[in-house]
Design a protein around this motif. Structure first.
Motif, PDB file in Angstrom:
ATOM      1  N   PRO A  12       0.573  -1.344   0.142  1.00  0.00           N
ATOM      2  CA  PRO A  12      -0.079   0.083  -0.078  1.00  0.00           C
ATOM      3  C   PRO A  12       0.810   1.246  -0.095  1.00  0.00           C
ATOM      4  CG  PRO A  12       0.223  -0.796   2.334  1.00  0.00           C
ATOM      5  CD  PRO A  12       0.696  -2.022   1.347  1.00  0.00           C
ATOM      6  N   CYS A  13       0.233   2.393  -0.433  1.00  0.00           N
ATOM      7  CA  CYS A  13       0.916   3.615  -0.149  1.00  0.00           C
ATOM      8  C   CYS A  13       0.622   4.235   0.955  1.00  0.00           C
ATOM      9  CB  CYS A  13       0.243   4.392  -1.408  1.00  0.00           C
ATOM     10  SG  CYS A  13       0.379   3.840  -2.998  1.00  0.00           S
ATOM     11  N   ASP A  14       1.460   4.992   1.411  1.00  0.00           N
ATOM     12  CA  ASP A  14       1.237   5.627   2.791  1.00  0.00           C
ATOM     13  C   ASP A  14       1.974   6.974   3.000  1.00  0.00           C
ATOM     14  OD1 ASP A  14       2.917   3.391   4.571  1.00  0.00           O
ATOM     15  OD2 ASP A  14       3.698   5.128   3.999  1.00  0.00           O
ATOM     16  N   ASN A  15       1.819   7.755   3.885  1.00  0.00           N
ATOM     17  CA  ASN A  15       2.564   9.109   3.929  1.00  0.00           C
ATOM     18  C   ASN A  15       3.902   8.970   3.900  1.00  0.00           C
ATOM     19  OD1 ASN A  15       0.033  10.726   3.536  1.00  0.00           O
ATOM     20  ND2 ASN A  15      -0.356  10.513   5.710  1.00  0.00           N
ATOM     21  N   GLY A  16       4.409   7.899   4.502  1.00  0.00           N
ATOM     22  CA  GLY A  16       5.708   7.693   4.690  1.00  0.00           C
ATOM     23  C   GLY A  16       6.724   7.086   3.528  1.00  0.00           C
ATOM     24  N   HIS A  17       5.991   6.583   2.730  1.00  0.00           N
ATOM     25  CA  HIS A  17       6.880   6.027   1.321  1.00  0.00           C
ATOM     26  C   HIS A  17       6.410   6.522   0.009  1.00  0.00           C
ATOM     27  CE1 HIS A  17       6.098   2.360   4.045  1.00  0.00           C
ATOM     28  NE2 HIS A  17       7.285   2.146   3.585  1.00  0.00           N
ATOM     29  N   TYR A  18       5.411   7.560   0.155  1.00  0.00           N
ATOM     30  CA  TYR A  18       4.991   8.283  -1.256  1.00  0.00           C
ATOM     31  C   TYR A  18       4.961   9.862  -1.026  1.00  0.00           C
ATOM     32  CZ  TYR A  18       4.207   3.903  -3.736  1.00  0.00           C
ATOM     33  OH  TYR A  18       4.496   2.551  -4.376  1.00  0.00           O
ATOM     34  N   GLU A  19       5.563  10.439  -1.946  1.00  0.00           N
ATOM     35  CA  GLU A  19       5.421  11.902  -1.867  1.00  0.00           C
ATOM     36  C   GLU A  19       4.231  12.271  -2.827  1.00  0.00           C
ATOM     37  OE1 GLU A  19       9.235  13.601  -2.983  1.00  0.00           O
ATOM     38  OE2 GLU A  19      10.272  12.996  -1.273  1.00  0.00           O
ATOM     39  N   ASN A  20       3.762  13.689  -2.399  1.00  0.00           N
ATOM     40  CA  ASN A  20       2.957  14.324  -3.349  1.00  0.00           C
ATOM     41  C   ASN A  20       1.512  13.480  -3.437  1.00  0.00           C
ATOM     42  OD1 ASN A  20       4.687  16.092  -4.460  1.00  0.00           O
ATOM     43  ND2 ASN A  20       5.502  14.503  -5.823  1.00  0.00           N
ATOM     44  N   LEU A  21       1.484  12.794  -2.255  1.00  0.00           N
ATOM     45  CA  LEU A  21       0.043  12.349  -2.083  1.00  0.00           C
ATOM     46  C   LEU A  21      -1.226  13.625  -1.509  1.00  0.00           C
ATOM     47  CD1 LEU A  21       0.673   9.236   0.013  1.00  0.00           C
ATOM     48  CD2 LEU A  21      -0.372   9.163  -2.186  1.00  0.00           C
ATOM     49  N   PRO A  22      -2.286  13.362  -2.006  1.00  0.00           N
ATOM     50  CA  PRO A  22      -3.381  14.692  -2.169  1.00  0.00           C
ATOM     51  C   PRO A  22      -3.251  15.153  -0.726  1.00  0.00           C
ATOM     52  CG  PRO A  22      -4.406  12.686  -3.059  1.00  0.00           C
ATOM     53  CD  PRO A  22      -3.079  12.177  -2.747  1.00  0.00           C
ATOM     54  N   PHE A  23      -3.316  14.547   0.505  1.00  0.00           N
ATOM     55  CA  PHE A  23      -3.646  15.126   1.843  1.00  0.00           C
ATOM     56  C   PHE A  23      -3.369  14.145   2.964  1.00  0.00           C
ATOM     57  CE2 PHE A  23      -7.777  14.188  -0.077  1.00  0.00           C
ATOM     58  CZ  PHE A  23      -8.181  13.297   0.922  1.00  0.00           C
ATOM     59  N   PRO A  24      -2.718  14.518   4.046  1.00  0.00           N
ATOM     60  CA  PRO A  24      -2.594  13.673   5.221  1.00  0.00           C
ATOM     61  C   PRO A  24      -3.821  13.107   5.554  1.00  0.00           C
ATOM     62  CG  PRO A  24      -1.811  15.668   5.733  1.00  0.00           C
ATOM     63  CD  PRO A  24      -2.594  16.082   4.463  1.00  0.00           C
ATOM     64  N   ILE A  25      -3.871  11.767   6.051  1.00  0.00           N
ATOM     65  CA  ILE A  25      -4.987  10.961   6.623  1.00  0.00           C
ATOM     66  C   ILE A  25      -4.614  10.357   8.083  1.00  0.00           C
ATOM     67  CG2 ILE A  25      -5.674  10.215   4.100  1.00  0.00           C
ATOM     68  CD1 ILE A  25      -4.016   7.841   4.397  1.00  0.00           C
ATOM     69  N   PRO A  26      -5.802   9.776   8.538  1.00  0.00           N
ATOM     70  CA  PRO A  26      -5.673   9.315  10.034  1.00  0.00           C
ATOM     71  C   PRO A  26      -4.511   8.181   9.647  1.00  0.00           C
ATOM     72  CG  PRO A  26      -7.841   9.658   9.782  1.00  0.00           C
ATOM     73  CD  PRO A  26      -7.287  10.074   8.129  1.00  0.00           C
ATOM     74  N   ARG A  27      -4.015   7.947  10.984  1.00  0.00           N
ATOM     75  CA  ARG A  27      -2.945   6.826  11.121  1.00  0.00           C
ATOM     76  C   ARG A  27      -3.415   5.319  10.605  1.00  0.00           C
ATOM     77  NH1 ARG A  27      -0.297   6.777  17.089  1.00  0.00           N
ATOM     78  NH2 ARG A  27       0.596   5.111  15.833  1.00  0.00           N
ATOM     79  N   ASN A  28      -4.746   5.130  11.194  1.00  0.00           N
ATOM     80  CA  ASN A  28      -5.115   3.807  10.769  1.00  0.00           C
ATOM     81  C   ASN A  28      -5.845   3.632   9.216  1.00  0.00           C
ATOM     82  OD1 ASN A  28      -7.428   5.296  11.252  1.00  0.00           O
ATOM     83  ND2 ASN A  28      -8.290   3.924  12.632  1.00  0.00           N
TER      84      ASN A  28
END
Length: 407
Positions: free
Chosen positions: A225-241
């Motif tokens: 999966p993609c998450d904030n730690g692995h991919y840049e330029n994702l649309p916006f922050p999301i909750p941890r879970n």
């Protein structure tokens, strides 16, 4: 007399209250100029104004030869032939100069308020009184127009009538604008609800929910999966879970198909099935049916259909049992128990998908294909939270719709 008029009024005819009634003519050989004197045809005459789209021009020399067709300020221009017969406009007081074609009649009133005359021409009484002739291109002959009855009030009362009409029309316009503003506000409110939902701000997170990334790994151990730690330029922050997932990693777009139109039917026969067509979108769709054996692309009740092109591009549709055509694409879920179908439906209604469409739709007809969504990411909450979000969206939408009904 068609009906009784108040004391102080009088019945007369259009001929009696006009100093000029006459149609125009077309310059010999359609002798138009690139600029010069405006030449009004029936397509330039509307009930609320003169329209200068596609206006033609004649030279000063041609204008002088057509003095009998010259238009003056406060004239009424009435279309007297064809499909626009009966359309009528008042020439503005600041009008300079112009001429009309043979399909437009000039009515120049004397001691009659042009706006009162205009209101009468637009009334149902006038429409019912017109004696139209012709079996092909219908027309209103000059004599028939001249003899039409005209209920004439005193001049001061004409002015009061015009003022009252303008007051009511202004009120209607304000009401229509308020209605439009309300509809815009409702659409914006619903969009904001979806925005909060996909950002994880519509319902509180439950720490006991299985994180989406664990669910993904349990469904497919090889899934990355993609998450904030692995991919840049994702649309916006999301909750941890939650987890970011590429659209095409979890969803498939399946284009539609349809048989030739000769197999279409407007009635449901045994062994026929509903065919969803792009022109059927709306509150009151018109069903089209095809033989069951020709339904190569089928839907089940609740399937998500996306409009691929045309005026309905961007619409999201929940299908019944039936078939879908080339103007639509069906969403197929690659994994069970990852996405709640109702949550997915709201994802497609949100700015994430709708905004992406604006980027990828090359023209209204070209629309999109599956490859256009290689870099579209969806935020995936835990499955239980997806269902809580759906319930909250439905609750809020119900309240909004209830308020709208009571207004």
């Amino acid at each position: 007399m068609p009906f009784e008029v108040p004391s102080g009024w009088v019945w007369t005819t259009i001929e009696e209250i006009c100093s000029k009634i006459g149609s125009g003519s077309t310059p010999r050989g359609s002798n138009y100029s690139a600029n010069g004197i405006p030449f009004f045809r029936s397509q330039n005459v509307y009930n609320d104004r003169l329209v200068y789209d596609d206006i033609k021009y004649i030279s000063e020399e041609v204008h002088q030869k057509m003095k009998g067709t010259e238009v003056l300020a406060n004239d009424l221009l009435l279309n007297i032939t064809g499909g626009s017969l009966g359309r009528c406009a008042v020439v503005p007081t600041d009008f300079n100069c112009g001429n009309v074609s043979q399909h437009v009649c000039i009515m120049r009133s004397v001691l009659v308020e042009p706006e009162y005359f205009h209101a009468l021409v637009l009334s149902s009484f006038f429409a019912k009184s017109m004696k139209i002739t012709g079996s092909g291109r219908e027309g209103l002959p000059k004599y028939n127009l001249e003899q039409m009855g005209f209920p004439l009030p005193p001049l001061a009362e004409q002015q009061r009538i015009v003022a009252e009409i303008e007051r009511w029309f202004a009120l209607i316009d304000r009401t229509e604008q308020d209605k439009t503003d309300l509809q815009t506000f409702i659409a914006q409110t619903k969009s904001k609800v979806l925005d909060l939902a996909i950002h994880g701000k519509l319902v509180p997170q439950d720490p006991t929910d299985e994180p989406a990334i664990e669910l993904l790994k349990r469904i497919n151990p090889d899934f990355t999966p993609c998450d904030n730690g692995h991919y840049e330029n994702l649309p916006f922050p999301i909750p941890r879970n939650w987890a970011w997932v590429r659209h095409n990693d979890i969803l498939e777009i399946s284009g539609g198909a349809q048989p030739a139109k000769l197999h279409f039917s407007s009635e449901l026969h045994p062994n026929y099935i509903r065919l969803y067509q792009i022109r059927d979108y709306g509150d009151n769709p018109c069903p089209v049916y095809i033989p069951l054996e020709m339904a190569s692309k089928r839907t089940q009740r609740g399937d998500i259909l996306l409009a691929r092109y045309g005026g309905s591009l961007g619409k999201v549709f929940r299908a019944e049992d039936g078939a879908y055509n080339v103007a639509m694409a069906k969403i197929i879920f690659k994994y069970d128990s990852l996405l709640d179908i109702d949550f997915a439906y709201y994802l497609y209604l949100s700015k994430l998908y709708q905004g992406k469409l604006q980027e990828v739709s090359r023209t209204a007809q070209a629309g999109f294909n599956a490859n256009d969504f290689n870099d579209l990411y969806f935020p995936i909450p835990p499955l239980h939270e997806q269902r809580r979000i759906v319930e909250k969206i439905r609750t809020v939408y119900h309240v909004i719709d209830k308020i709208t009904e009571e207004l």
